[in-house]
Structure formats: C-alpha cells, structure tokens
Design a protein around this motif. Sequence first.
Motif, PDB file in Angstrom:
ATOM      1  N   SER A  29      71.958  49.150 -55.507  1.00  0.00           N
ATOM      2  CA  SER A  29      71.688  49.390 -56.925  1.00  0.00           C
ATOM      3  C   SER A  29      72.344  50.662 -57.436  1.00  0.00           C
ATOM      4  CB  SER A  29      70.186  49.435 -57.170  1.00  0.00           C
ATOM      5  OG  SER A  29      69.661  50.602 -56.571  1.00  0.00           O
ATOM      6  N   SER A  32      74.552  49.841 -60.381  1.00  0.00           N
ATOM      7  CA  SER A  32      73.818  49.458 -61.587  1.00  0.00           C
ATOM      8  C   SER A  32      73.035  50.640 -62.144  1.00  0.00           C
ATOM      9  CB  SER A  32      72.906  48.253 -61.327  1.00  0.00           C
ATOM     10  OG  SER A  32      72.082  48.492 -60.234  1.00  0.00           O
ATOM     11  N   GLN A  33      72.639  51.578 -61.242  1.00  0.00           N
ATOM     12  CA  GLN A  33      71.994  52.797 -61.747  1.00  0.00           C
ATOM     13  C   GLN A  33      72.979  53.630 -62.555  1.00  0.00           C
ATOM     14  OE1 GLN A  33      70.254  54.813 -58.406  1.00  0.00           O
ATOM     15  NE2 GLN A  33      68.516  53.402 -58.354  1.00  0.00           N
ATOM     16  N   ALA A  36      73.253  51.878 -65.861  1.00  0.00           N
ATOM     17  CA  ALA A  36      72.033  52.082 -66.645  1.00  0.00           C
ATOM     18  C   ALA A  36      71.963  53.511 -67.163  1.00  0.00           C
ATOM     19  CB  ALA A  36      70.815  51.770 -65.782  1.00  0.00           C
ATOM     20  N   ALA A  40      71.842  54.626 -71.063  1.00  0.00           N
ATOM     21  CA  ALA A  40      70.751  55.443 -71.598  1.00  0.00           C
ATOM     22  C   ALA A  40      71.299  56.693 -72.278  1.00  0.00           C
ATOM     23  CB  ALA A  40      69.791  55.823 -70.474  1.00  0.00           C
ATOM     24  N   THR A 114      69.842  47.093 -76.755  1.00  0.00           N
ATOM     25  CA  THR A 114      69.421  47.427 -75.400  1.00  0.00           C
ATOM     26  C   THR A 114      70.368  46.763 -74.417  1.00  0.00           C
ATOM     27  OG1 THR A 114      67.941  45.540 -75.412  1.00  0.00           O
ATOM     28  CG2 THR A 114      66.963  47.690 -75.909  1.00  0.00           C
ATOM     29  N   THR A 116      70.703  44.906 -70.789  1.00  0.00           N
ATOM     30  CA  THR A 116      70.028  44.249 -69.678  1.00  0.00           C
ATOM     31  C   THR A 116      71.022  44.104 -68.539  1.00  0.00           C
ATOM     32  OG1 THR A 116      68.881  42.938 -71.334  1.00  0.00           O
ATOM     33  CG2 THR A 116      68.597  42.284 -69.042  1.00  0.00           C
ATOM     34  N   LEU A 117      70.672  44.673 -67.380  1.00  0.00           N
ATOM     35  CA  LEU A 117      71.591  44.605 -66.248  1.00  0.00           C
ATOM     36  C   LEU A 117      71.446  43.271 -65.537  1.00  0.00           C
ATOM     37  CD1 LEU A 117      71.263  48.183 -64.822  1.00  0.00           C
ATOM     38  CD2 LEU A 117      73.173  47.200 -66.080  1.00  0.00           C
ATOM     39  N   SER A 132      76.295  42.675 -67.290  1.00  0.00           N
ATOM     40  CA  SER A 132      75.196  43.102 -68.154  1.00  0.00           C
ATOM     41  C   SER A 132      75.308  42.423 -69.503  1.00  0.00           C
ATOM     42  CB  SER A 132      75.205  44.619 -68.319  1.00  0.00           C
ATOM     43  OG  SER A 132      76.311  45.012 -69.078  1.00  0.00           O
TER      44      SER A 132
END
Lengths: 196, 268
Positions: A29, A32-33, A36, A40, A114, A116-117, A132
Amino acid sequence: MPLPVSRRVVFRLAAAVAASSIALPALASDPSQLVAGVAAEVIGIVKTKTGAARQAAILQVLQTSFDMPYMGRSALGTHWNQASEEQRARYLQAVATAEARAYSERFGQYAGQTLTLGKVSNRPNGVTMVDSRLNQSTGQPIKLEWEIRNGKITDVKVEGVSMVMTRRSDFNSYIQNNGGKVDALIAEMEKRAANQ
Amino acid sequence: MIDGVTKAMAAGIRRSVVALALAGTVLGGCASGDTGAAEVWDPIETPNRFIFSINRAVDIIALRPLAVMYRDLLPEKAQTSVRNVLDNLGEPVTAINEVVQGEPKRAATTMARFLVNSTIGLAGIFDVASSLGLERTKEDFGKTIGLYAGVEPENGGFYLMLPGIGPSNARDGTGLMMDYLVDPFRILTFNLAVDWDWYQLGRYGVSVVDYRSRTIFALDDLEKNSVDYYAALRSAYTQNRAELIRQKREKTDAKGELERRDNLALAR
C-alpha cells in the motif's frame, strides 16, 4: 500433552499471520498511500489557497512527490540528448512552472471532489500502477491512473490520456515546426511563464 | 439494358470504394508500425491542419459560445433529458456493434434498455432502464474494428481531421461511416420515403452542441496548456480511443494485455 503443542503451533501461526499481515500491506500500500497523500495535500491547497500562493504550494507538491526531472526528460524524447546542460536546466525549470500553473488553474474552486483508490498492480519492470477514480459532485467519475517508479509519481493518466505522452507529442511537434531547435520550445515556455 | 449496365457498374464502383476504404484501413495499420501514442501516424498533416483551423474558427465564433450558453442557461434536468433522448436514439447502433463484437447478451440488454426507455421512459426522456439495473454501454464501429484488428489500439491507421466532427483516423472514420449505414433510424426514414432530413439534421445539431458542452473544460485546458494544440489533441484523442478499445480487449484477454503493456513500457 497434545494441547500445549497445538496451542504453541496456533500461537506461532497467529504470530506469523500477524507479522505478514502487517508487513505485506505496508509494502503493497506504499504507492497508494503516496497517491492518497498527494490527493489530500492538493485538496487541502485548493480549499485554502488561491493565486500565486496556490501555485507555489502545488509546485512544492510536484517537486516532492513527483519525479519532475524524469517526466521532463520523457516529455522531451530524443531531443533531450541534443540539449546542453544549460538548456536542460532551463527546460526543466520551465516545465515545472507550466505544470504548477496548469494544476493550480485546473482545479478552480473546490467542488467536493474525492479520490477513491482502486487496484494497485506491480509490474515486473519496477513500475507500479495505482488505479483511482475522481468522484465529482455532478456527472460521471473520472478515471485516473498513477504511474510510480522508485517511490515517486512519474505519470498521471486521465481517462487513458497520459500527461507525459501528450506533452511529448506536443513538444516534439513544436520543435519540429521550429527548425528542430530545443531553444525555440524553451523560449516559448519561458515567455508563457512570464506572461501571467 | 444500358441503364442496367450503368446501374451494375455504379454498384460495382460503390462496392470497390468500400473495399478500398477497408483495405486502406488495414494496410495503413500495417504501414505505420506500433509506435505508441507519442508518434501518431499523420501523413496528411498539412490538409488536416487546414481543416483543423477551419473547425476552430467555426468553434470560436459559433459552436463554443452556443455550447457555453447551453451548459450555463439550460437547467441541469433539461440537459440530462436531452442527453437521454440522444443516448436512446443511439442504442440500436450500439446493440448491432455488440452483436458483431460477439457479445449477444450485452446486445440484448441494450435492446431491452431501448424498448423500456422508448416506451415507459417517454421516447427516451427518462432513463428508466438504468434504475431497473440495465446498465448503459456505448459502442461504435471504430471500437469494433479496433477490437479485431491485430495491432496496437494506438494504431488506428492515418490520423484524419474531419470537417465539423473533429479528430478521427482511418479506423474511426470508417467506423463512423459504418455506424451511419447500419443506423436503423436512417434506414427506416429512407425506406418509408419520408422526408426526415430535418429530423436527421436536428438530431445531429443537438448532439454536436451537447457533446461540445461536455468537452468545454477538457478542451480549454488542453489548448491553454499546450504549445502545439493540434499535436496535443492528436495525441490525446489517440490515447483516449486506445484506452476504450483496450478496455474491450482486456475483458477477453486480460493476461496477454498486461504482458503486452509491460513490454511496451520496457521499450519506452
């Protein structure tokens, strides 16, 4: 005494499972982190900052989470090899400015989007793709794919359209139509950066 | 007698023109090689750029302002209804394509959508079928050719800028022609010998404005952030179409597609 043995086995198994379940997602992950985190950060910037402050903040994100030199080099294609060190530096500077401006204008006002992954897929060649979806308040979600190499983002595909590929085609054509000189492209991009 | 011969000749010529167009697509596909989207094969770039400049002039003067008004002045719900009607009129062509693509079940769903929306949905104004769980798909002959052509989906033959329509290529241009030929609404109006030219014209006009209103943001962005808008659009169009075809192919051959992508990434 069969019970303690089996209990020990169970405990070891549980420990192993726990360890792997901690280690594996952490490895998998990471990309993906990264995505994300970038999403953010960008949403935060778009919500609070405007104008030059926003552009500076976006540039900061681009330079820390994106591999801008790599992207710039890919976008220039074969012309990179002909460029001098000084030209390369000026070119990369111009591309970073253009990219930061494009992003800060693209988002306009924050309208509740927003991210979404989705699926993370590792390729044997060391590239990780993160799928995503950008959900909008109205209309269809937009498909975004992130290409990650060595812990940095190297490309973003919007509905299958790669930023780097499109730039590459754009730059190549411009250089070809201006006597095959990289200087022409750099001058044009610097002019545009100064205009705003 | 002579009349018959001329007719036969005319039919023959028509047939060979279609054959030539198809052959051109296939041969063009071979000649350009699999170069990926960075270098789109554009042998007629000069005429293409000329058409592009005319399209842009029309766009700036008339189409874009009209699309902006349509987007900003018409209520959201009315826009959705217009889109639903247009989508509904396109369903039969999608169904035909799905049959050719070897997906009869999808075609049946599409036809069910068409029947439900045309009746209960009041000629397509309301998309009742979606709320019944019949998912909408959109197919065209360009995608169908791309599905079966044994080349990279980025390779659609030579790039083609169509007057009034915009970016296309040999594959998608042929597809557009095929879609037009098989459209039941066109055949119906032709066979009934009804003068429905106005209907066709209206449908085309409204769909152009509707489509343009949905691409304002993306195209403005592309134009502002490129040094050669023509080349940037050429690349973006090719990549987007390739993505749609790739999605179709992946359903049938997921593993092969992934391996192919890796090889492409390695070559890059």
